[in-house]
Enzyme design. Structure first.
Site, PDB file in Angstrom:
ATOM      1  CG  HIS A 103      -1.648   1.405   1.337  1.00  0.00           C
ATOM      2  ND1 HIS A 103      -3.072   1.329   0.787  1.00  0.00           N
ATOM      3  CD2 HIS A 103      -1.454   2.350   1.981  1.00  0.00           C
ATOM      4  CE1 HIS A 103      -3.369   2.694   1.341  1.00  0.00           C
ATOM      5  NE2 HIS A 103      -2.600   3.373   1.859  1.00  0.00           N
ATOM      6  CD  GLU A 104       1.749   3.435   3.660  1.00  0.00           C
ATOM      7  OE1 GLU A 104       1.785   4.659   3.017  1.00  0.00           O
ATOM      8  OE2 GLU A 104       0.682   3.223   4.590  1.00  0.00           O
TER       9      GLU A 104
ATOM     10  CG  HIS B 119      -5.684   6.787   0.941  1.00  0.00           C
ATOM     11  ND1 HIS B 119      -5.586   7.424   2.045  1.00  0.00           N
ATOM     12  CD2 HIS B 119      -4.766   5.825   0.977  1.00  0.00           C
ATOM     13  CE1 HIS B 119      -4.585   7.168   2.710  1.00  0.00           C
ATOM     14  NE2 HIS B 119      -4.104   6.233   2.152  1.00  0.00           N
TER      15      HIS B 119
END
Length: 603
Positions: free
Chosen positions: A248-249, A258
């Site tokens: 995700h990061e 997002h």
């Protein structure tokens, strides 16, 4: 047509005296009432009000506090902020700070805002232009490692390598680790305030963040909260899975923001492990977004030096020393409380845990996931379920336990539940199993040696029931679980065995019963109690062949989940590009659909 509970009118528009009030007081007024004629809902507690205001400001839904104005907000602005947060998070958009909304606010998540942050001076959002790297070869290094973690340095570096590789496998980006101080992507494990404007807050809360590409000195840098219990293939189904969070990061580090899409890795909330790092593939919408930034990776650069991939997992003496939880069952030596097909995937429930198989019968993880972390709204004290099934009428999921049942839309419980099972005209005392038969689109409930037939479309029990079990010749008269599968067949479970009934048939297929553990949960004959000899291929009638392990994926005596259960993919199953692989997300209703917030939200 769906039956919906009657809903009163929304909150009345504010009068002149309510147009601007201090926010805590306005929250009490706006959030404690659901309608003009309805009885007021319980007022939120002071600490919940404070959490709600701070959270909405922190993640871009409200302007930050302004001491010069006393943080004044209109009721309309506040309600819109809560509604936007609920829509982004997959909740019912009520505009009310209810329990489900507060629970989602308390869910561990990424530190970055969901929306462009508002200011008091400029209340109109302007989405920033997407940023990306203007070069294709990017360096990275782990500058600081977790201090009190069972994960060794080599394991952390290996997980970073594979998390970056997830993105470079599909986009024309090349990541290489460097040892010096200069790197495009600096990776740190930090605590509390670490001088970057995004302080961490201890265990839970915000768990990590990364900076978008650009010309600033922090571009691409990625920080993990060192107060978290970072894990990898944890044996106790607890902690924060480092690989899942890193994927995700690093999406942020290459320019992705997002999104609310239900099975995107870029949803802001932590959802648990995503599976084997060597086999994990991005959901389709994430691929589309990175392709829009960088294009599609066509081939490996001829000038790129081959990089030897690190080994996973690490040796046993560098793994978690935490003792396994005593209440975690082993999939190979147990019977199950409930089995259900949900969104084309198989869920096996036992106690507070469940295992999950994808549409092509890949076991997502050898270790079970916690039921309460996935199905938001089940009581925390609920230690097991009796039966679970997906309604064919509206694709909502129904859980039964004792005299009560719950209805879920995706991962979130509907308002007004639990309710008594008498709604189904079922007697008190609970049921043993439930499933929808593809042959007649009726739902069957089983209890002891009786069964009931129910019409989910009309919400009425068919006349003439209960009847004496079994309807299908060869199926045991008492059952633990039942499920229809994507191949059209029905499967009945009792103890550690299962029976298969082909679509439209009224008797068990030849060659059954067979071992549930071996054929569904990737257990060898030596692991599964009561397992039986292998039969012929499923296409010839009896059962699917035993599950297969990828032999190259067993390292250092550590079992790796690159496994497939016995049967081949059912007809029409999606390929790996569209099959949802995140453990804590439901797949879309139709294969390949981009399941966005406007359709059915769940991160």
């Amino acid at each position: 047509m769906r039956r919906r509970a009657a809903r009163g009118p929304g909150p009345p528009p504010p009068g002149p005296g309510l147009s601007r009030l201090p926010l805590p007081l306005l929250l009490l007024l706006a959030l404690g009432t659901r309608g003009g004629c309805a009885a007021p809902a319980p007022a939120p507690r002071a600490e919940d009000l404070s959490l709600g205001v701070e959270w909405l400001s922190r993640f871009g839904y409200l302007p930050p506090a302004d001491p010069t104005t006393g943080q004044l907000q209109t009721q309309e602005e506040l309600s819109k902020a809560i509604t936007a947060m609920q829509q982004f998070g997959g909740l019912e958009a009520t505009g009310i700070l209810d329990e489900a909304t507060l629970a989602l606010m308390k869910t561990p998540r990424c530190s970055l805002p969901d929306l462009p942050v508002l200011t008091q001076a400029r209340r109109r959002r302007q989405a920033p232009a997407p940023t990306k790297w203007n070069k294709r070869n990017l360096s990275w290094r782990v500058r600081t490692f977790p201090r009190d973690s069972p994960l060794g340095h080599d394991t952390v570096r290996a997980l970073m390598y594979y998390a970056l590789k997830v993105w470079s496998d599909i986009a024309p980006l090349n990541f290489h680790e460097v040892a010096g101080s200069a790197a495009d992507i600096q990776i740190d494990f930090s605590k509390a305030d670490h001088n970057d404007g995004y302080p961490f807050d201890g265990p839970g809360g915000t768990v990590a963040h990364a900076f978008f590409p650009g010309h600033h000195h922090t571009a691409g840098d990625t920080h993990f909260d060192d107060d978290e219990a970072w894990t990898f293939r944890s044996s106790d189904a607890h902690g924060m899975d480092l690989f899942a969070v890193a994927v995700h990061e690093f999406g942020h580090a290459i320019g992705l923001s997002h999104v609310a899409a239900a099975h995107s890795i870029m949803r802001p909330y932590y959802q648990g492990p995503v599976g084997d790092p060597l086999r994990y593939g991005l959901p389709y919408e994430d691929k589309v977004r990175v392709w829009q930034l960088y294009g599609v990776r066509e081939s490996v650069s001829p000038t790129a030096q081959p990089e030897e991939p690190p080994l996973l997992p690490e040796p046993p003496d560098n793994r978690s020393s935490a003792p396994p939880r005593k209440d975690v069952p082993h999939r190979c030596s147990t019977h199950f409380d409930a089995v259900a097909q949900i969104r084309g995937e198989a869920f096996f429930f036992k106690g507070k845990y469940f295992w999950r198989l994808t549409r092509d019968r890949h076991l997502v993880s050898l270790q079970p996931a916690q039921m309460h972390r996935f199905w938001r709204g089940l009581p925390l004290h609920l230690d097991s379920v009796d039966a679970v099934y997906e309604r064919t009428s509206d694709h909502k999921i129904v859980f039964f336990k004792g005299d009560r049942y719950w209805v879920f839309k995706d991962n979130n419980v509907e308002e007004g539940y639990p309710r008594p099972v008498s709604d189904f005209s079922l007697p008190p005392g609970g049921i043993d199993a439930a499933f929808s038969w593809a042959h007649n689109d009726r739902t069957y409930f089983f209890k002891d040696q009786l069964y009931w037939r129910y019409d989910d479309h009309t919400r009425h029990m068919d006349p003439g029931y209960p009847a004496q079990s079994p309807l299908w010749r060869g199926v045991p008269s008492t059952l633990d679980d039942a499920m229809r599968w994507s191949d059209g067949a029905s499967y009945f479970f009792r103890g550690q065995e299962y029976w298969k009934v082909l679509d439209g048939e009224l008797e068990v297929a030849p060659g059954y019963p067979q071992s549930t553990a071996r054929d569904w949960l990737v257990c060898g004959d030596s692991q599964a109690d009561g397992s039986v000899a292998a039969g012929v291929d499923a296409a010839e009638g009896p059962r699917a062949p035993p599950g297969q392990h990828d032999q190259s994926r067993s390292e250092d005596g550590y079992e790796v989940c690159s496994c497939t259960s016995g049967a081949s993919s059912p007809p029409g199953a999606p390929g790996p590009l569209v099959a949802a692989t995140m453990l804590l997300l439901l797949p879309p209703l139709s294969p390949g659909a981009l399941w966005t917030a406007a359709q059915a939200l769940t991160l």
